[in-house]
Scaffold this motif. Structure first.
Motif, short mmCIF file in Angstrom:
data_model
loop_
_atom_site.label_atom_id
_atom_site.label_comp_id
_atom_site.label_asym_id
_atom_site.label_seq_id
_atom_site.Cartn_x
_atom_site.Cartn_y
_atom_site.Cartn_z
N ALA A 112 49.41 32.95 45.73
CA ALA A 112 50.39 31.87 45.68
C ALA A 112 51.19 31.82 44.38
O ALA A 112 52.34 31.39 44.36
CB ALA A 112 49.70 30.53 45.92
N SER A 113 50.60 32.25 43.25
CA SER A 113 51.27 32.16 41.95
C SER A 113 50.80 33.31 41.06
O SER A 113 49.83 34.00 41.38
CB SER A 113 50.94 30.82 41.29
OG SER A 113 51.45 30.77 39.96
N ASP A 114 51.48 33.49 39.92
CA ASP A 114 51.03 34.50 38.96
C ASP A 114 50.01 33.93 37.97
O ASP A 114 49.53 34.66 37.10
CB ASP A 114 52.22 35.11 38.22
CG ASP A 114 53.06 34.09 37.47
OD1 ASP A 114 52.90 32.87 37.73
OD2 ASP A 114 53.90 34.49 36.65
N HIS A 115 49.68 32.65 38.09
CA HIS A 115 48.62 32.02 37.30
C HIS A 115 47.47 31.65 38.22
O HIS A 115 47.69 31.27 39.38
CB HIS A 115 49.11 30.73 36.62
CG HIS A 115 50.07 30.95 35.50
ND1 HIS A 115 49.79 30.59 34.20
CD2 HIS A 115 51.32 31.47 35.48
CE1 HIS A 115 50.82 30.87 33.43
NE2 HIS A 115 51.77 31.41 34.19
N ASP A 126 46.63 38.50 39.47
CA ASP A 126 46.07 39.67 40.16
C ASP A 126 45.10 40.44 39.27
O ASP A 126 44.12 41.01 39.77
CB ASP A 126 47.18 40.58 40.69
CG ASP A 126 48.12 41.07 39.59
OD1 ASP A 126 48.14 40.47 38.50
OD2 ASP A 126 48.84 42.06 39.83
N ARG A 127 45.36 40.44 37.96
CA ARG A 127 44.45 41.08 37.00
C ARG A 127 44.39 40.24 35.74
O ARG A 127 44.93 40.62 34.69
CB ARG A 127 44.92 42.50 36.67
CG ARG A 127 44.85 43.46 37.85
CD ARG A 127 45.28 44.85 37.46
NE ARG A 127 45.20 45.78 38.58
CZ ARG A 127 45.53 47.07 38.52
NH1 ARG A 127 45.98 47.57 37.35
NH2 ARG A 127 45.45 47.86 39.58
N PRO A 128 43.72 39.12 35.79
CA PRO A 128 43.75 38.17 34.66
C PRO A 128 43.16 38.75 33.38
O PRO A 128 42.04 39.25 33.39
CB PRO A 128 42.94 36.98 35.17
CG PRO A 128 42.12 37.52 36.30
CD PRO A 128 42.92 38.62 36.91
N LYS A 129 43.94 38.66 32.30
CA LYS A 129 43.46 39.14 31.01
C LYS A 129 43.79 38.19 29.86
O LYS A 129 43.20 38.29 28.80
CB LYS A 129 44.03 40.54 30.72
CG LYS A 129 45.54 40.62 30.64
CD LYS A 129 45.99 42.05 30.42
CE LYS A 129 47.51 42.17 30.34
NZ LYS A 129 48.10 41.47 29.18
N CYS A 135 36.96 30.76 26.76
CA CYS A 135 37.84 30.36 27.85
C CYS A 135 38.19 31.54 28.77
O CYS A 135 38.49 32.63 28.31
CB CYS A 135 39.12 29.76 27.29
SG CYS A 135 38.84 28.36 26.19
N MET A 136 38.15 31.26 30.05
CA MET A 136 38.38 32.30 31.05
C MET A 136 39.86 32.65 31.16
O MET A 136 40.73 31.78 31.04
CB MET A 136 37.86 31.83 32.40
CG MET A 136 36.36 31.69 32.45
SD MET A 136 35.80 30.68 33.86
CE MET A 136 36.09 29.04 33.22
N PRO A 137 40.19 33.93 31.38
CA PRO A 137 41.61 34.33 31.53
C PRO A 137 42.22 33.72 32.79
O PRO A 137 41.57 33.61 33.82
CB PRO A 137 41.55 35.86 31.61
CG PRO A 137 40.16 36.18 32.04
CD PRO A 137 39.29 35.10 31.49
#
Length: 271
Positions: A258-261, A226-229, A219-221
Motif C-alpha cells: 500500500a505504501s513505501d513506508h 519492500d526492503r526496510p533498512k 528502533c525497527m526500520p
C-alpha cells in the motif's frame, strides 16, 4: 395514582441504573489503546507508480490492524494526481469508521497536501500548524495535525507530523516549532506519531527529546517497505504520558504493497 407514581419512579431509577452500569462497563472495557503512525504515500502503491491511487488498500491495512488512533502523513485532499473528488483523510475516516482531522502543509497538484489523524474517539478540539523552513531553503513546508480527545477517562493530545526530507537545518527549525506546540500541551498526556525523516542517532533528534520520550531504543526500520533498512518513522509520548502509561508491543506491520513506508504501531495502557 400512587401506584403509578411509584411504578414510574422505579422504572426511572432502573433505567438510570442500567445506563450508569453500561457506561461503567464501557469505561472498564477500555484497558488498552492501540496507536499507529503511517506515511501513506498519498495512497499510491509503489509497485503501481505515481498516478495510480488505491485508498482502499490503506483502509484495509488500518482495518486489519484495528488501531484506535492513527497518525497519517503524505495525505492528499482534492488533488488532480489523487482525484479531485477525493479527500483522503475523510475517505479513510469513512472506510474505517473513525473521526478525522486534516492539517494542510502546502498547495499541491491543484489541491491540498499535508498530514491527518484518525481517532476512534470523538474529537474535542482540533488544531493545525505549519512547520517552517529556513530562509532560501529548497525544502518543503510541513504540517502538524493536533487533536484533543478522551481516553482512560481523561483528556489527551494526539499529534501527527511530517518533517522535511532534505536538510537537518530545516528539520531543526521544524523541530523547534514542534517543541513549542509540545510545551503548550504539556499538562495533558500526549501521544505523537511522525515521519521525522531522520535516523535515531541524528543530533536533531536530541532537540526533540527535550519534549518527548521515544517509545523505542533499538528502533525497527520502517523504510522502504519492500526492503526496510532506515528508521525514520516513530511513535513518542510526552513526560506525563510516559509517567501514566505502560507502552507495549511496539512493532512494524509487514505490509509492503500500500505504501513505501511500513505502518508503525504500539499499545498503551494505564500503569
Amino acid at each position: 395514582m400512587r401506584r403509578k407514581f411509584v411504578l414510574g419512579l422505579f422504572l426511572a431509577l432502573l433505567a438510570g441504573s442500567v445506563t450508569a452500569q453500561k457506561k461503567k462497563k464501557e469505561a472498564g472495557n477500555l484497558k488498552r489503546v492501540r496507536v499507529m503512525s503511517y506515511n501513506i504515500r498519498i495512497a499510491s502503491p509503489p509497485a503501481k507508480g505515481w498516478g495510480f491511487t488505491d485508498i482502499q488498500a490503506i483502509a484495509d491495512v488500518i482495518n486489519k490492524a484495528t488501531p484506535d488512533l492513527v497518525a497519517l502523513q503524505e495525505v492528499d485532499v482534492y488533488t488532480e494526481r489523487s482525484g479531485k473528488q477525493s479527500h483522503q483523510a475523510k475517505d479513510l475516516a469513512e472506510k474505517t469508521g473513525m473521526h478525522y482531522h486534516f492539517a494542510k502543509a502546502i498547495d499541491r497538484s491543484g489541491g491540498d497536501y499535508g498530514v491527518a489523524v484518525l481517532s476512534r474517539f470523538p474529537v474535542i478540539k482540533a488544531e493545525s500548524y505549519r512547520l517552517p523552513l529556513t530562509e532560501g531553503s529548497k525544502g518543503e513546508i510541513r504540517a502538524a495535525a493536533v487533536i484533543h480527545t478522551k481516553i482512560f477517562g481523561e483528556e489527551v493530545v494526539f499529534i501527527s507530523a511530517h518533517l522535511d526530507h532534505l536538510s537537518d537545518e530545516d528539520r531543526k527549525l521544524q523541530v523547534e516549532e514542534l517543541n513549542k506546540i509540545l510545551r503548550s500541551k504539556s499538562k495533558y498526556p500526549l501521544i505523537f506519531g511522525a515521519d521525522l525523516n531522520m535516523k535515531r542517532n541524528n543530533p536533531v533528534i536530541r532537540i526533540l527529546e527535550k519534549e518527548v520520550v521515544f517509545s523505542c531504543t533499538d528502533c525497527m526500520p520502517t523504510f522502504p517497505s519492500d526492503r526496510p533498512k532506515d528508521t525514520i518513522d516513530y511513535l513518542m509520548v510526552n513526560a506525563k504520558a510516559f509517567k501514566e502509561y505502560h507502552i507495549s508491543d511496539y512493532r512494524v506491520v509487514n505490509e509492503s504493497y500500500a505504501s513505501d513506508h511500513l505502518p508503525l504501531m504500539m499499545d498503551i495502557s494505564l500503569k
